[in-house]
Design a protein around this motif. Structure first.
Motif, short mmCIF file in Angstrom:
data_model
loop_
_atom_site.label_atom_id
_atom_site.label_comp_id
_atom_site.label_asym_id
_atom_site.label_seq_id
_atom_site.Cartn_x
_atom_site.Cartn_y
_atom_site.Cartn_z
N GLN A 1 14.90 30.35 -28.46
CA GLN A 1 14.25 30.05 -27.18
C GLN A 1 13.17 28.99 -27.37
N MET A 2 12.41 29.14 -28.45
CA MET A 2 11.35 28.17 -28.72
C MET A 2 11.94 26.79 -28.93
N PHE A 3 13.04 26.71 -29.71
CA PHE A 3 13.68 25.42 -29.93
C PHE A 3 14.16 24.82 -28.62
N SER A 4 14.80 25.64 -27.79
CA SER A 4 15.33 25.15 -26.51
C SER A 4 14.21 24.60 -25.63
N GLN A 5 13.08 25.30 -25.58
CA GLN A 5 11.97 24.84 -24.76
C GLN A 5 11.38 23.54 -25.31
N MET A 6 11.24 23.46 -26.63
CA MET A 6 10.69 22.25 -27.24
C MET A 6 11.64 21.07 -27.05
N ASN A 7 12.94 21.33 -27.15
CA ASN A 7 13.92 20.26 -26.97
C ASN A 7 13.89 19.74 -25.53
N GLN A 8 13.83 20.64 -24.58
CA GLN A 8 13.76 20.22 -23.17
C GLN A 8 12.49 19.43 -22.90
N ALA A 9 11.38 19.86 -23.49
CA ALA A 9 10.11 19.14 -23.30
C ALA A 9 10.19 17.73 -23.90
N ALA A 10 10.82 17.61 -25.06
CA ALA A 10 10.97 16.29 -25.69
C ALA A 10 11.82 15.37 -24.84
N LEU A 11 12.92 15.91 -24.31
CA LEU A 11 13.80 15.10 -23.45
C LEU A 11 13.07 14.67 -22.18
N ALA A 12 12.23 15.56 -21.64
CA ALA A 12 11.48 15.22 -20.43
C ALA A 12 10.50 14.09 -20.70
N ARG A 13 9.87 14.11 -21.87
CA ARG A 13 8.91 13.05 -22.20
C ARG A 13 9.61 11.70 -22.40
N LEU A 14 10.86 11.74 -22.86
CA LEU A 14 11.59 10.50 -23.11
C LEU A 14 12.28 9.96 -21.86
N ALA A 15 12.43 10.79 -20.85
CA ALA A 15 13.16 10.39 -19.64
C ALA A 15 12.51 9.16 -19.01
N GLY A 16 13.34 8.16 -18.78
CA GLY A 16 12.86 6.95 -18.12
C GLY A 16 12.14 5.96 -19.01
N ARG A 17 11.97 6.27 -20.28
CA ARG A 17 11.29 5.34 -21.19
C ARG A 17 12.19 4.13 -21.46
N GLU A 18 11.56 2.99 -21.68
CA GLU A 18 12.30 1.76 -21.92
C GLU A 18 12.90 1.79 -23.33
N PRO A 19 14.23 1.75 -23.45
CA PRO A 19 14.86 1.95 -24.76
C PRO A 19 14.51 0.88 -25.79
N ARG A 20 14.37 -0.37 -25.37
CA ARG A 20 14.05 -1.43 -26.33
C ARG A 20 12.65 -1.23 -26.92
N GLU A 21 11.73 -0.78 -26.09
CA GLU A 21 10.38 -0.51 -26.58
C GLU A 21 10.39 0.67 -27.54
N LEU A 22 11.13 1.72 -27.20
CA LEU A 22 11.26 2.86 -28.10
C LEU A 22 11.80 2.42 -29.45
N ALA A 23 12.86 1.61 -29.42
CA ALA A 23 13.50 1.16 -30.65
C ALA A 23 12.55 0.29 -31.47
N ARG A 24 11.83 -0.59 -30.81
CA ARG A 24 10.90 -1.47 -31.52
C ARG A 24 9.80 -0.66 -32.20
N ASN A 25 9.22 0.28 -31.49
CA ASN A 25 8.14 1.09 -32.06
C ASN A 25 8.62 1.97 -33.21
N ALA A 26 9.88 2.42 -33.13
CA ALA A 26 10.42 3.33 -34.13
C ALA A 26 11.10 2.62 -35.30
N GLY A 27 11.26 1.29 -35.19
CA GLY A 27 11.90 0.55 -36.27
C GLY A 27 13.39 0.79 -36.37
N ILE A 28 14.03 1.05 -35.22
CA ILE A 28 15.47 1.31 -35.21
C ILE A 28 16.16 0.27 -34.31
#
Length: 199
Positions: free
Chosen positions: A5-32
């Motif tokens: 349950q804890m994993f599921s809640q944390m995973n949903q929270a992570a996906l919510a934080r990433l929702a709508g983020r600009e993918p190129r910026e994410l990739a640039r910051n993460a070095g991917i």
């Protein structure tokens, strides 16, 4: 059940934080790399490359749950800060005194408890998780690219007639720009588990 349950809640929270983020910026910051046509991130981790679709954030191939969650957190937190080349123990991360110090001690005990540890065995273990040998004051040292901006250094002193084997996992001092101490401990646990189970 509680851990699931804890994993599921944390995973949903992570996906919510990433929702709508600009993918190129994410990739640039993460070095991917982000492939716009395929709408997918290409993420090297521990000697393999995984694909993460955008915007639904599905892994291919699938990874064990906590490994995938750490990657989502990495994408969320990464700010592009350059690696410093300065190594620190987990305990020196922000808020790392308790949890980080605990994983530092666990690493030493894990290495001490490995039986028949030899340089050949160590090389095989590290190569299987993407590690590359580096020069060090230890008997052997490997840089393990857990994620592009989150390398982990494994240092090992092999056993001799007087002392058992000992070892340390170390981070780049930029680690706080990419993961929390809780995530970093999970990274250490994933690496230690691979070391224990690799034959």
């Amino acid at each position: 059940m509680i851990k699931d349950q804890m994993f599921s809640q944390m995973n949903q929270a992570a996906l919510a934080r990433l929702a709508g983020r600009e993918p190129r910026e994410l990739a640039r910051n993460a070095g991917i790399r982000y492939e716009a046509e395929a709408q997918a991130f290409h993420i090297p981790t521990m000697g393999m490359e995984v694909t993460l679709s955008y915007p639904d954030y599905r892994f291919m191939p699938e990874l064990p749950g906590w490994h995938s969650l750490v990657i989502l957190h990495y994408l969320d937190l990464a700010d592009g800060f350059p690696l410093t080349g300065k190594e620190i123990p987990f305990g020196q991360m922000k808020s790392g005194m308790v949890r980080g110090g605990g994983i530092d001690r666990r690493c030493e005990l894990t290495i001490q408890n490995l039986k028949n540890l030899s340089e050949d065995t160590l090389m095989k273990i590290c190569e299987n998780i993407g590690g590359e040998p580096i020069s060090s004051n230890a008997d052997a040292a490997y840089r393990i690219p857990f994620l592009p901006k989150f390398p982990v250094t494994l240092k090992i002193w092999l056993p001799d007639e007087e002392f058992p084997a000992s070892g340390r996992l170390l981070l780049d001092s930029s680690a706080d720009h990419y993961l929390t101490i809780e995530d970093a401990v999970t990274v250490a646990e994933i690496i230690l588990e691979r070391i224990i189970t690799t034959k």
